[in-house]
Motif scaffolding. Sequence first.
Motif, PDB file in Angstrom:
ATOM      1  N   SER A 142       0.806  -1.222   0.000  1.00  0.00           N
ATOM      2  CA  SER A 142       0.000   0.000   0.000  1.00  0.00           C
ATOM      3  C   SER A 142       0.839   1.272   0.000  1.00  0.00           C
ATOM      4  CB  SER A 142      -0.935   0.004   1.211  1.00  0.00           C
ATOM      5  OG  SER A 142      -0.183  -0.067   2.416  1.00  0.00           O
ATOM      6  N   SER A 143       2.108   1.176   0.409  1.00  0.00           N
ATOM      7  CA  SER A 143       2.976   2.351   0.442  1.00  0.00           C
ATOM      8  C   SER A 143       4.429   1.902   0.553  1.00  0.00           C
ATOM      9  CB  SER A 143       2.629   3.254   1.634  1.00  0.00           C
ATOM     10  OG  SER A 143       3.035   2.627   2.840  1.00  0.00           O
ATOM     11  N   PRO A 144       5.385   2.792   0.241  1.00  0.00           N
ATOM     12  CA  PRO A 144       6.794   2.448   0.443  1.00  0.00           C
ATOM     13  C   PRO A 144       7.114   2.109   1.899  1.00  0.00           C
ATOM     14  CG  PRO A 144       6.604   4.358  -0.986  1.00  0.00           C
ATOM     15  CD  PRO A 144       5.224   4.090  -0.443  1.00  0.00           C
ATOM     16  N   ALA A 145       6.389   2.735   2.825  1.00  0.00           N
ATOM     17  CA  ALA A 145       6.635   2.470   4.249  1.00  0.00           C
ATOM     18  C   ALA A 145       6.357   1.011   4.599  1.00  0.00           C
ATOM     19  CB  ALA A 145       5.781   3.393   5.108  1.00  0.00           C
ATOM     20  N   VAL A 158      15.793 -13.361   9.810  1.00  0.00           N
ATOM     21  CA  VAL A 158      16.181 -14.264   8.733  1.00  0.00           C
ATOM     22  C   VAL A 158      17.664 -14.084   8.418  1.00  0.00           C
ATOM     23  CG1 VAL A 158      13.862 -14.192   7.725  1.00  0.00           C
ATOM     24  CG2 VAL A 158      15.621 -12.646   6.874  1.00  0.00           C
ATOM     25  N   ASP A 159      18.258 -15.122   7.844  1.00  0.00           N
ATOM     26  CA  ASP A 159      19.665 -15.034   7.460  1.00  0.00           C
ATOM     27  C   ASP A 159      19.850 -14.141   6.240  1.00  0.00           C
ATOM     28  OD1 ASP A 159      20.303 -16.795   9.509  1.00  0.00           O
ATOM     29  OD2 ASP A 159      20.158 -18.564   8.217  1.00  0.00           O
ATOM     30  N   ARG A 160      18.877 -14.165   5.342  1.00  0.00           N
ATOM     31  CA  ARG A 160      18.975 -13.333   4.140  1.00  0.00           C
ATOM     32  C   ARG A 160      17.577 -13.087   3.583  1.00  0.00           C
ATOM     33  NH1 ARG A 160      20.492 -16.646  -0.921  1.00  0.00           N
ATOM     34  NH2 ARG A 160      19.045 -18.369  -0.737  1.00  0.00           N
ATOM     35  N   ILE A 161      17.459 -12.030   2.786  1.00  0.00           N
ATOM     36  CA  ILE A 161      16.182 -11.637   2.205  1.00  0.00           C
ATOM     37  C   ILE A 161      16.322 -11.656   0.686  1.00  0.00           C
ATOM     38  CG2 ILE A 161      14.462  -9.811   2.043  1.00  0.00           C
ATOM     39  CD1 ILE A 161      15.465  -8.817   4.799  1.00  0.00           C
ATOM     40  N   CYS A 162      15.466 -12.440   0.031  1.00  0.00           N
ATOM     41  CA  CYS A 162      15.519 -12.628  -1.421  1.00  0.00           C
ATOM     42  C   CYS A 162      14.357 -11.886  -2.070  1.00  0.00           C
ATOM     43  CB  CYS A 162      15.427 -14.118  -1.758  1.00  0.00           C
ATOM     44  SG  CYS A 162      16.698 -15.144  -0.966  1.00  0.00           S
ATOM     45  N   LEU A 163      14.670 -10.949  -2.961  1.00  0.00           N
ATOM     46  CA  LEU A 163      13.650 -10.115  -3.590  1.00  0.00           C
ATOM     47  C   LEU A 163      13.636 -10.328  -5.102  1.00  0.00           C
ATOM     48  CD1 LEU A 163      14.344  -6.675  -1.837  1.00  0.00           C
ATOM     49  CD2 LEU A 163      12.857  -8.515  -1.055  1.00  0.00           C
ATOM     50  N   ALA A 164      12.460 -10.169  -5.689  1.00  0.00           N
ATOM     51  CA  ALA A 164      12.318 -10.114  -7.145  1.00  0.00           C
ATOM     52  C   ALA A 164      11.192  -9.149  -7.467  1.00  0.00           C
ATOM     53  CB  ALA A 164      12.013 -11.489  -7.726  1.00  0.00           C
ATOM     54  N   GLU A 165      11.487  -8.181  -8.314  1.00  0.00           N
ATOM     55  CA  GLU A 165      10.471  -7.226  -8.738  1.00  0.00           C
ATOM     56  C   GLU A 165      10.861  -6.678 -10.106  1.00  0.00           C
ATOM     57  OE1 GLU A 165       7.462  -6.401  -9.143  1.00  0.00           O
ATOM     58  OE2 GLU A 165       7.201  -6.449  -6.953  1.00  0.00           O
ATOM     59  N   TYR A 166       9.909  -6.068 -10.785  1.00  0.00           N
ATOM     60  CA  TYR A 166      10.191  -5.514 -12.100  1.00  0.00           C
ATOM     61  C   TYR A 166      11.238  -4.409 -12.004  1.00  0.00           C
ATOM     62  CZ  TYR A 166       6.095  -8.114 -13.611  1.00  0.00           C
ATOM     63  OH  TYR A 166       5.202  -9.112 -13.883  1.00  0.00           O
ATOM     64  N   ARG A 200       0.361  -0.940  -7.234  1.00  0.00           N
ATOM     65  CA  ARG A 200      -0.112  -0.007  -6.213  1.00  0.00           C
ATOM     66  C   ARG A 200       0.991   0.943  -5.762  1.00  0.00           C
ATOM     67  NH1 ARG A 200      -3.465  -4.525  -2.568  1.00  0.00           N
ATOM     68  NH2 ARG A 200      -4.278  -5.629  -4.412  1.00  0.00           N
ATOM     69  N   THR A 201       2.195   0.418  -5.564  1.00  0.00           N
ATOM     70  CA  THR A 201       3.345   1.218  -5.158  1.00  0.00           C
ATOM     71  C   THR A 201       4.519   0.841  -6.042  1.00  0.00           C
ATOM     72  OG1 THR A 201       2.633   1.367  -2.840  1.00  0.00           O
ATOM     73  CG2 THR A 201       4.960   1.724  -3.284  1.00  0.00           C
ATOM     74  N   VAL A 202       4.879   1.718  -6.971  1.00  0.00           N
ATOM     75  CA  VAL A 202       5.991   1.426  -7.863  1.00  0.00           C
ATOM     76  C   VAL A 202       7.292   1.905  -7.234  1.00  0.00           C
ATOM     77  CG1 VAL A 202       7.056   1.992 -10.068  1.00  0.00           C
ATOM     78  CG2 VAL A 202       4.630   1.450  -9.972  1.00  0.00           C
ATOM     79  N   LEU A 203       8.210   0.961  -7.035  1.00  0.00           N
ATOM     80  CA  LEU A 203       9.534   1.281  -6.518  1.00  0.00           C
ATOM     81  C   LEU A 203      10.580   0.709  -7.474  1.00  0.00           C
ATOM     82  CD1 LEU A 203       9.044   0.466  -2.723  1.00  0.00           C
ATOM     83  CD2 LEU A 203       9.383   2.730  -3.717  1.00  0.00           C
ATOM     84  N   SER A 204      11.547   1.525  -7.827  1.00  0.00           N
ATOM     85  CA  SER A 204      12.636   1.068  -8.681  1.00  0.00           C
ATOM     86  C   SER A 204      13.629   0.248  -7.856  1.00  0.00           C
ATOM     87  CB  SER A 204      13.360   2.268  -9.278  1.00  0.00           C
ATOM     88  OG  SER A 204      14.033   2.987  -8.237  1.00  0.00           O
ATOM     89  N   VAL A 208      14.383   0.546  -3.775  1.00  0.00           N
ATOM     90  CA  VAL A 208      14.348  -0.594  -2.852  1.00  0.00           C
ATOM     91  C   VAL A 208      15.668  -0.695  -2.097  1.00  0.00           C
ATOM     92  CG1 VAL A 208      14.182  -3.099  -2.665  1.00  0.00           C
ATOM     93  CG2 VAL A 208      12.659  -1.863  -4.228  1.00  0.00           C
ATOM     94  N   CYS A 209      16.772  -0.482  -2.794  1.00  0.00           N
ATOM     95  CA  CYS A 209      18.082  -0.539  -2.131  1.00  0.00           C
ATOM     96  C   CYS A 209      18.206   0.526  -1.048  1.00  0.00           C
ATOM     97  CB  CYS A 209      19.200  -0.375  -3.163  1.00  0.00           C
ATOM     98  SG  CYS A 209      19.472  -1.827  -4.207  1.00  0.00           S
ATOM     99  N   VAL A 210      17.660   1.710  -1.315  1.00  0.00           N
ATOM    100  CA  VAL A 210      17.683   2.771  -0.300  1.00  0.00           C
ATOM    101  C   VAL A 210      16.881   2.336   0.922  1.00  0.00           C
ATOM    102  CG1 VAL A 210      16.893   5.109   0.240  1.00  0.00           C
ATOM    103  CG2 VAL A 210      18.078   4.659  -1.917  1.00  0.00           C
ATOM    104  N   LYS A 211      15.694   1.788   0.702  1.00  0.00           N
ATOM    105  CA  LYS A 211      14.865   1.324   1.817  1.00  0.00           C
ATOM    106  C   LYS A 211      15.590   0.259   2.622  1.00  0.00           C
ATOM    107  CE  LYS A 211      11.219   3.802   0.845  1.00  0.00           C
ATOM    108  NZ  LYS A 211      10.825   4.936   1.743  1.00  0.00           N
ATOM    109  N   ALA A 212      16.250  -0.662   1.929  1.00  0.00           N
ATOM    110  CA  ALA A 212      16.962  -1.741   2.613  1.00  0.00           C
ATOM    111  C   ALA A 212      18.140  -1.205   3.434  1.00  0.00           C
ATOM    112  CB  ALA A 212      17.452  -2.762   1.590  1.00  0.00           C
TER     113      ALA A 212
END
Length: 300
Positions: A142-145, A158-166, A200-204, A208-212
Motif C-alpha cells: 500500500s505504500s513504500p513504508a 532471517v539469514d537473508r532476504i531474497c527479492l524479485a520485482e520488475y 499499487r506502489t511502484v519502486l525502482s 528498494v536498495c535505499v529502503k533496505a
Amino acid sequence: MANSQPVALDAEAIAAVYVMNHEKTSDAKLQLATKEIQHRIDLVRIWNIQPGERILEIGCGTGDCTVTLAHAIGESGHVTAIDPAPPTYGSPITLGRAHAHLSASAVGSRITFIQAEPIAFLQSDSEHYTSAVLAHCIWYFSSPATLSNILAVLATRVDRICLAEYALTASDHRSFPHVLAALAHAPLECRKALSRSNVRTVLSPAAVCVKATEVGLELIKAEIFTPDEGLLYGYWETEIVLSERFVEDVETFVKEDRERAAIFAIRDCVGANRDKIKEKAEKVTTMDVWVSVFKQKSVL
C-alpha cells in the motif's frame, strides 16, 4: 543455511502440480503455467535456494512461487507462505482453492499457508528462517513504508532476504509499453483509498536498495534479466491501461486537471508504442526483472 547441491527443477512437472484439479487444465493453460513456473525457477536459481531451508514467503498469492520453493527445498525443508488477502480473493481461482489444492499435493507437507498481514505475523511468530522471499509482491504494497517496515523486522529474523520485482527497464523493445503502463497505473492507484490493482506502489531497484540500507541491510547479490516472452504479465498490464475502465477510473479518482492530463499522456504513449509493436506483427512482452539478495549489515 544448508550447503547441499541445489535440486534440479522441472518446470513442466511443477506446473502440473500447480494447476492440476483446481481448474480445467487445457494444453494452453498448462503451457502458460509452465512459463510462469520456469520464471520462478529462474528466481530460485539466482537466489541459490538450498535443500533443507526454512523459508518465509511473503505475498505468496496462489502459490506459483510457493510450489517451486517447496520442490527446491526437498523433504527436509519447509515454506511458511503468507498472504494478507482473504481466501475468496482471486479470479478465476481463489487463494483458498489454490492453497487447498497445493496443501493436498505431493509437496503439501512442506508448505504452511497463513492468511495474515506480514508484520502482525512476524510479531506473533518466534521462528528464525534461513531465507525470506518476496517475489513480485513489492508493487502490491500500500505504500513504500510497508516495505520498509517489513524489511526492518525481517532483518532480525532471517539469514537473508531474497527479492524479485520488475526493474523498470526494457532490454527488449517489445517490453517498453509494460514499463510505461506501470508508470501510468501507479499515480491512478495513489488516488484510491483502497486499491486492488497489481500496481499499487511502484519502486525502482534503486529505491528498494535505499529502503533496505535505511533498515541496516546490505546488498550481497543483484541481477537483472529479461523474462521469457511467453510470460504474459506485460501484455496483460498494458491492455489494462489501454482499456476504457482505466479511463473511467482516472476520470473518477483523479480530480486535478494537470495530474489527469499527465496520466493520459503516459497512457497515449503506452498505446503509441504498443501500436508500433503490433505493426511488426509482434506482441508486448514483460519488462526486465530485478533479482536481489540482502542480509543484515555486519557490525565490526
